[in-house]
Write a protein that holds these residues in place. Structure first.
Motif, PDB file in Angstrom:
ATOM      1  N   ASP A   1       0.891  -1.259  -0.045  1.00 15.05           N
ATOM      2  CA  ASP A   1      -0.208   0.049  -0.389  1.00 15.05           C
ATOM      3  C   ASP A   1       0.771   1.318  -0.311  1.00 15.05           C
ATOM      4  O   ASP A   1       0.417   2.611  -1.048  1.00 15.05           O
ATOM      5  N   ALA A   2       1.721   1.305   1.353  1.00  9.33           N
ATOM      6  CA  ALA A   2       2.706   2.154   0.852  1.00  9.33           C
ATOM      7  C   ALA A   2       3.655   2.738  -0.413  1.00  9.33           C
ATOM      8  O   ALA A   2       3.308   4.168  -0.992  1.00  9.33           O
ATOM      9  N   ILE A   3       4.418   1.854  -1.166  1.00  7.42           N
ATOM     10  CA  ILE A   3       4.619   1.826  -2.153  1.00  7.42           C
ATOM     11  C   ILE A   3       3.488   2.354  -3.556  1.00  7.42           C
ATOM     12  O   ILE A   3       3.879   3.421  -3.601  1.00  7.42           O
ATOM     13  N   MET A   4       2.320   1.855  -3.331  1.00  5.42           N
ATOM     14  CA  MET A   4       1.571   2.078  -4.207  1.00  5.42           C
ATOM     15  C   MET A   4       0.627   3.556  -4.453  1.00  5.42           C
ATOM     16  O   MET A   4       1.058   4.431  -4.837  1.00  5.42           O
ATOM     17  N   VAL A   5       1.143   4.099  -3.386  1.00  5.61           N
ATOM     18  CA  VAL A   5       0.425   5.914  -2.476  1.00  5.61           C
ATOM     19  C   VAL A   5       2.109   6.781  -3.180  1.00  5.61           C
ATOM     20  O   VAL A   5       1.646   7.110  -3.740  1.00  5.61           O
TER      21      VAL A   5
END
Length: 563
Positions: A392-396
């Motif tokens: 999730d953090a990488i996608m954001v």
């Protein structure tokens, strides 16, 4: 005297058809029951869900993961699963928000349905509110496109920290936020997520996790002679192959008819000459490391070991592709005429012990368009959740780089949108005015639920937020640390604008879709068997079991495959 009209049978006997206003309300109730399951996971203090089946248990507070694991049989409620998956694949974060927001829009619409308002009237008003919301987000978001590299990095780290704030690994959010930003910034301009590898090694603490600026993969199957090979090279030359370096036993799949036993010896010798010729060409090209998608057998392993080389066969395609990208090499399907330009290189190769596994690690790659995260942790479930959180953090971070605008998190943008929509509704005539105002009220569910999940007085928090936003202080949201409100931009609680735009748009479209269905026809052949469990503690969430689920308190959920 009037004649009685004969009845016309259109559907086969036993078919159940429900229609009208009662059907719309029933669909809304089904969706609200699903929302009740996931809404307590929202925000930094959200609770986790334990979903289990016969094979494994999953602990997560990721909306898309929870929705995907639940075996929802109600046809209308499945729409919420679709929007959660869509949000996850498009932006990676906000999966719980989109489900909660869709549920709140349906709750607001339910009162109008009960009063006899036509669903299409509600849908038109909601879409008008959506159009205004998207335009408002476009004009009131903060651009980060013109920031220098150091400033941009700080913005991206803060976006990643905001995402990780609500995850199981929130205690290590600073550590993993830096890691997520480093991983994304190591990629090409196209930001291909397939080039970020994640390897999970049980054992150690979360702080033992590390990022390889290059490629790392688990040691492949060991053949005889493997331990004699050199395990560390400085500035090695790397040859990547899609060639099998192993003696083939042709006698198993070929037939050779000989008239003289002496003819057998040349055939065997030719077989050995072929494999030795391949191995000599690998050595002659100057490579120190030979990697292949296909097996590298005992003979080749020992041959390379005797010459101070390292080899690994059966390397997964994903890993060998990332090695090629990072080292500048190209995968060869033959060992004939190997030219220097197809051979890769890096600063350092080493085989390192990570927990109870051994990993081949390539660092200091000249091209370095890939990265690998080695995740550590105690329990396997914890590592799996850390993987989902880091994704999730990488996608954001990726979306923030691509779209380069941000907004305040913590419910700030929802409160600001709500205030703007209420003002906008006063300019509309007719019934649509009430429904646009209802859309505005529905947006307040995000800060309210964040406050509720933290154990705060959500009524007090929302009243204070409404006051601040009415005074023109745009970015005030919920302060989780001090049980109050705070300027989220100044406190670095930032989110990419795309996350909010996609969440509001998907929630509105899902609500419109559910409101537009006024009849459900059930084919008797597709009905679930009478012994299928309904509601807790079973896994099937059907229309018949919705009332039981809406009582709340569900913490252990039976997943797909449960008996």
């Amino acid at each position: 005297m009037s004649m009685l009209q004969p009845s016309i049978l259109l559907l086969r006997e036993g078919t159940d058809a429900s229609q009208g206003r009662a059907q719309v309300v029933s669909n809304i109730n089904a969706c609200l029951a699903i929302v009740d399951i996931v809404k307590t996971t929202l925000g930094p203090r959200g609770m986790d869900k334990l979903i289990y089946d016969d094979k494994k248990a999953t602990i997560s507070n990721d909306g898309a993961t929870i929705m995907g694991l639940l075996d929802i049989v109600h046809p209308a409620a499945k729409t919420l699963v679709d929007i959660a998956r869509s949000q996850d694949s498009e932006v990676g974060d906000g999966t719980t928000s989109v489900v909660v927001l869709a549920g709140e829009l349906l709750k607001e619409a339910k009162s109008y349905i009960d009063e006899g308002v036509h669903p299409q009237t509600i849908i038109r008003a909601f879409r008008k509110a959506l159009s205004f919301s998207l335009s408002y987000l476009e004009t009131h978001s903060i651009s980060i496109a013109d920031k220098k590299k150091e400033e941009l990095r700080k913005v991206l780290v803060n976006c990643a920290r905001t995402t990780l704030n609500s995850k199981l690994i929130s205690g290590h959010k600073d550590f993993f936020a830096e890691m997520a930003v480093d991983a994304v910034m190591a990629l090409d301009e196209d930001l291909n997520m397939d080039l970020i590898g994640v390897k999970k090694v049980p054992g150690g603490s979360m702080q033992d996790s590390f990022l390889v600026d290059g490629v790392a993969f688990k040691k492949t199957f060991s053949y005889a002679g493997f331990e004699q090979q050199k395990k560390k090279f400085v500035n090695p030359k790397i040859l990547l192959l899609n060639v099998e370096l192993e003696l083939k036993a042709e006698r198993e799949n070929a037939e050779i008819r000989l008239t003289d036993p002496d003819q057998y010896v040349p055939i065997v010798e030719a077989e050995w000459e072929i494999i030795y010729s391949k191995l000599e060409k690998c050595v002659e090209c100057g490579a120190n490391i030979v990697l292949s998608r296909l097996p590298i057998g005992d003979l080749a392993t020992q041959y390379f070991a005797d010459r101070g080389m390292f080899c690994a066969g059966r390397v997964p395609e994903e890993d060998i592709r990332r090695v090629a990208k990072a080292t500048g090499g190209s995968v060869q399907s033959t060992v004939e005429d190997i030219i220097p330009t197809v051979i890769g290189s890096c600063d350092l190769f080493e085989e390192r012990q990570v927990g109870h596994e051994r990993y081949n690690i390539f660092t200091g790659c000249p091209v370095a368009k890939t990265a690998t995260v080695i995740l550590r942790g105690g329990a396997e479930q914890f590592i799996e959740e850390a993987d989902r959180s880091l994704h999730d953090a990488i996608m954001v971070v990726r979306r923030a780089i691509q779209h380069s605008t941000i907004v305040g998190g913590g419910g700030a943008i929802e409160m600001q949108l709500s205030r703007a929509l209420k003002d906008y509704s006063k300019t509309i005539h007719g019934k649509a005015q009430l429904m646009v105002a209802s859309f505005a009220r529905a947006l307040e569910v995000i800060p309210r639920q964040v406050a509720d999940n933290a154990g705060f007085d959500s009524t007090d928090i929302l009243n204070r937020l409404r006051r601040e936003h009415s005074l023109g202080t745009v970015w005030y949201g919920v302060d989780i640390d001090k049980e109050g409100i705070i300027d989220t931009i100044e406190s670095f609680v930032w989110e990419p604008t795309l996350v909010k735009k996609n969440a509001i748009e998907s929630a509105c479209e899902a609500a419109a879709l559910i409101l537009s269905v006024d009849e459900t026809v059930r084919n008797p052949e597709s009905e679930q068997p009478p012994d299928a469990p309904v509601g807790p503690p079973g896994q099937r969430v059907s229309q018949a079991g919705m009332a039981g689920l809406m009582g709340g308190g569900l913490r252990q959920l039976k997943g797909k495959g449960g008996k």
